[in-house]
Design a protein around this motif. Structure first.
Motif, PDB file in Angstrom:
ATOM      1  N   GLN A   1       8.634  39.450  41.890  1.00  0.00           N
ATOM      2  CA  GLN A   1       8.685  39.948  43.265  1.00  0.00           C
ATOM      3  C   GLN A   1      10.129  40.100  43.730  1.00  0.00           C
ATOM      4  O   GLN A   1      10.457  41.046  44.448  1.00  0.00           O
ATOM      5  N   SER A   2      10.990  39.173  43.314  1.00  0.00           N
ATOM      6  CA  SER A   2      12.399  39.243  43.697  1.00  0.00           C
ATOM      7  C   SER A   2      13.049  40.497  43.128  1.00  0.00           C
ATOM      8  O   SER A   2      13.797  41.196  43.827  1.00  0.00           O
ATOM      9  N   VAL A   3      12.763  40.804  41.868  1.00  0.00           N
ATOM     10  CA  VAL A   3      13.323  42.006  41.237  1.00  0.00           C
ATOM     11  C   VAL A   3      12.771  43.254  41.927  1.00  0.00           C
ATOM     12  O   VAL A   3      13.507  44.197  42.203  1.00  0.00           O
ATOM     13  N   SER A   4      11.489  43.246  42.239  1.00  0.00           N
ATOM     14  CA  SER A   4      10.893  44.388  42.935  1.00  0.00           C
ATOM     15  C   SER A   4      11.513  44.594  44.312  1.00  0.00           C
ATOM     16  O   SER A   4      11.619  45.718  44.797  1.00  0.00           O
ATOM     17  N   ALA A   5      11.942  43.498  44.934  1.00  0.00           N
ATOM     18  CA  ALA A   5      12.542  43.571  46.266  1.00  0.00           C
ATOM     19  C   ALA A   5      14.024  43.930  46.213  1.00  0.00           C
ATOM     20  O   ALA A   5      14.658  44.073  47.247  1.00  0.00           O
ATOM     21  N   GLY A   6      14.589  44.066  44.998  1.00  0.00           N
ATOM     22  CA  GLY A   6      15.976  44.500  44.895  1.00  0.00           C
ATOM     23  C   GLY A   6      16.938  43.531  44.252  1.00  0.00           C
ATOM     24  O   GLY A   6      18.111  43.856  44.069  1.00  0.00           O
ATOM     25  N   ILE A   7      16.502  42.350  43.915  1.00  0.00           N
ATOM     26  CA  ILE A   7      17.385  41.401  43.224  1.00  0.00           C
ATOM     27  C   ILE A   7      17.737  41.991  41.867  1.00  0.00           C
ATOM     28  O   ILE A   7      16.870  42.431  41.128  1.00  0.00           O
ATOM     29  N   ASN A   8      19.020  42.012  41.522  1.00  0.00           N
ATOM     30  CA  ASN A   8      19.409  42.584  40.233  1.00  0.00           C
ATOM     31  C   ASN A   8      20.209  41.622  39.369  1.00  0.00           C
ATOM     32  O   ASN A   8      20.754  41.998  38.344  1.00  0.00           O
ATOM     33  N   ASN A   9      20.280  40.350  39.770  1.00  0.00           N
ATOM     34  CA  ASN A   9      21.035  39.378  38.985  1.00  0.00           C
ATOM     35  C   ASN A   9      20.379  38.006  39.112  1.00  0.00           C
ATOM     36  O   ASN A   9      20.343  37.437  40.190  1.00  0.00           O
ATOM     37  N   ILE A  10      19.845  37.509  38.014  1.00  0.00           N
ATOM     38  CA  ILE A  10      19.298  36.153  37.950  1.00  0.00           C
ATOM     39  C   ILE A  10      20.116  35.447  36.889  1.00  0.00           C
ATOM     40  O   ILE A  10      20.098  35.832  35.728  1.00  0.00           O
ATOM     41  N   GLN A  11      20.843  34.405  37.274  1.00  0.00           N
ATOM     42  CA  GLN A  11      21.782  33.790  36.342  1.00  0.00           C
ATOM     43  C   GLN A  11      21.165  32.724  35.456  1.00  0.00           C
ATOM     44  O   GLN A  11      21.498  32.621  34.290  1.00  0.00           O
ATOM     45  N   SER A  12      20.294  31.916  35.964  1.00  0.00           N
ATOM     46  CA  SER A  12      19.700  30.877  35.133  1.00  0.00           C
ATOM     47  C   SER A  12      18.562  30.202  35.880  1.00  0.00           C
ATOM     48  O   SER A  12      18.389  30.389  37.071  1.00  0.00           O
ATOM     49  N   ILE A  13      17.832  29.411  35.133  1.00  0.00           N
ATOM     50  CA  ILE A  13      16.797  28.570  35.715  1.00  0.00           C
ATOM     51  C   ILE A  13      17.158  27.142  35.366  1.00  0.00           C
ATOM     52  O   ILE A  13      17.459  26.831  34.217  1.00  0.00           O
ATOM     53  N   SER A  14      17.128  26.265  36.340  1.00  0.00           N
ATOM     54  CA  SER A  14      17.444  24.863  36.106  1.00  0.00           C
ATOM     55  C   SER A  14      16.183  24.029  36.270  1.00  0.00           C
ATOM     56  O   SER A  14      15.405  24.249  37.193  1.00  0.00           O
ATOM     57  N   TYR A  15      16.000  23.096  35.358  1.00  0.00           N
ATOM     58  CA  TYR A  15      14.847  22.215  35.400  1.00  0.00           C
ATOM     59  C   TYR A  15      15.312  20.820  35.806  1.00  0.00           C
ATOM     60  O   TYR A  15      16.273  20.301  35.264  1.00  0.00           O
ATOM     61  N   LEU A  16      14.625  20.220  36.765  1.00  0.00           N
ATOM     62  CA  LEU A  16      14.916  18.870  37.212  1.00  0.00           C
ATOM     63  C   LEU A  16      13.635  18.055  37.103  1.00  0.00           C
ATOM     64  O   LEU A  16      12.544  18.611  37.032  1.00  0.00           O
ATOM     65  N   SER A  17      13.768  16.743  37.100  1.00  0.00           N
ATOM     66  CA  SER A  17      12.604  15.878  37.011  1.00  0.00           C
ATOM     67  C   SER A  17      12.626  14.854  38.136  1.00  0.00           C
ATOM     68  O   SER A  17      13.669  14.247  38.397  1.00  0.00           O
ATOM     69  N   SER A  18      11.484  14.644  38.749  1.00  0.00           N
ATOM     70  CA  SER A  18      11.399  13.621  39.789  1.00  0.00           C
ATOM     71  C   SER A  18      11.437  12.225  39.180  1.00  0.00           C
ATOM     72  O   SER A  18      11.632  11.245  39.883  1.00  0.00           O
ATOM     73  N   LYS A  19      11.284  12.115  37.860  1.00  0.00           N
ATOM     74  CA  LYS A  19      11.313  10.822  37.185  1.00  0.00           C
ATOM     75  C   LYS A  19      12.598  10.626  36.377  1.00  0.00           C
ATOM     76  O   LYS A  19      12.666   9.752  35.525  1.00  0.00           O
ATOM     77  N   TYR A  20      13.613  11.431  36.651  1.00  0.00           N
ATOM     78  CA  TYR A  20      14.849  11.339  35.882  1.00  0.00           C
ATOM     79  C   TYR A  20      15.491   9.959  36.006  1.00  0.00           C
ATOM     80  O   TYR A  20      15.884   9.363  35.010  1.00  0.00           O
ATOM     81  N   ASP A  21      15.610   9.445  37.221  1.00  0.00           N
ATOM     82  CA  ASP A  21      16.281   8.159  37.424  1.00  0.00           C
ATOM     83  C   ASP A  21      15.560   7.033  36.685  1.00  0.00           C
ATOM     84  O   ASP A  21      16.193   6.176  36.082  1.00  0.00           O
ATOM     85  N   GLU A  22      14.239   7.056  36.724  1.00  0.00           N
ATOM     86  CA  GLU A  22      13.438   6.060  36.000  1.00  0.00           C
ATOM     87  C   GLU A  22      13.691   6.168  34.490  1.00  0.00           C
ATOM     88  O   GLU A  22      13.900   5.163  33.809  1.00  0.00           O
ATOM     89  N   SER A  23      13.708   7.374  33.982  1.00  0.00           N
ATOM     90  CA  SER A  23      13.957   7.594  32.558  1.00  0.00           C
ATOM     91  C   SER A  23      15.386   7.199  32.190  1.00  0.00           C
ATOM     92  O   SER A  23      15.631   6.655  31.110  1.00  0.00           O
TER      93      SER A  23
END
Length: 123
Positions: free
Chosen positions: A10-32
């Motif tokens: 939808q973002s590309v259809s709306a005119g976005i022409n640059n997506i740099q990356s996707i970042s993954y985070l975890s709500s259990k990171y601190d525990e791990s």
């Protein structure tokens, strides 16, 4: 995760022409991370005991303990996505955007210094 591909399309259809990356985070990171710290300290003790025994000594008390922090807010980044999206953004079939889940690797590094005590075989 099921909605990310649609949102990007939808973002590309709306005119976005640059997506740099996707970042993954975890709500259990601190525990791990706490678990990884505990395992790192246990591994350090095992190694130090082996070294002390080989030297004919006994392992004493911990005299110094330092964490080697590598904390990063973006703990997983799909940088390859930036190249893929920049090359295909104009010709993307927005109905078929698929984003795969990422994996997080949690590591901890510590420096542990122990005192040495004379052992039965020490010279």
């Amino acid at each position: 995760m099921d909605q990310v591909g649609g949102i990007l399309a939808q973002s590309v259809s709306a005119g976005i022409n640059n997506i740099q990356s996707i970042s993954y985070l975890s709500s259990k990171y601190d525990e791990s991370y706490q678990e990884a710290l505990s395992l790192a300290i246990a591994a350090a003790r095992t190694k130090a005991e082996g070294m002390a025994q080989a030297a004919g000594c006994q392992l004493g008390e911990i005299s110094a303990l330092n964490e080697q922090s590598t904390y990063s807010e973006a703990r997983y980044t799909d940088n390859a996505l930036a190249e893929k999206t920049s090359m295909r953004a104009a010709s993307m079939d927005t109905a078929n955007v698929t984003i795969m889940p990422g994996e997080l690797e949690v590591e901890a590094s510590v420096i542990v210094e122990y005192g040495l005590l004379p052992g039965s075989g020490a010279q």
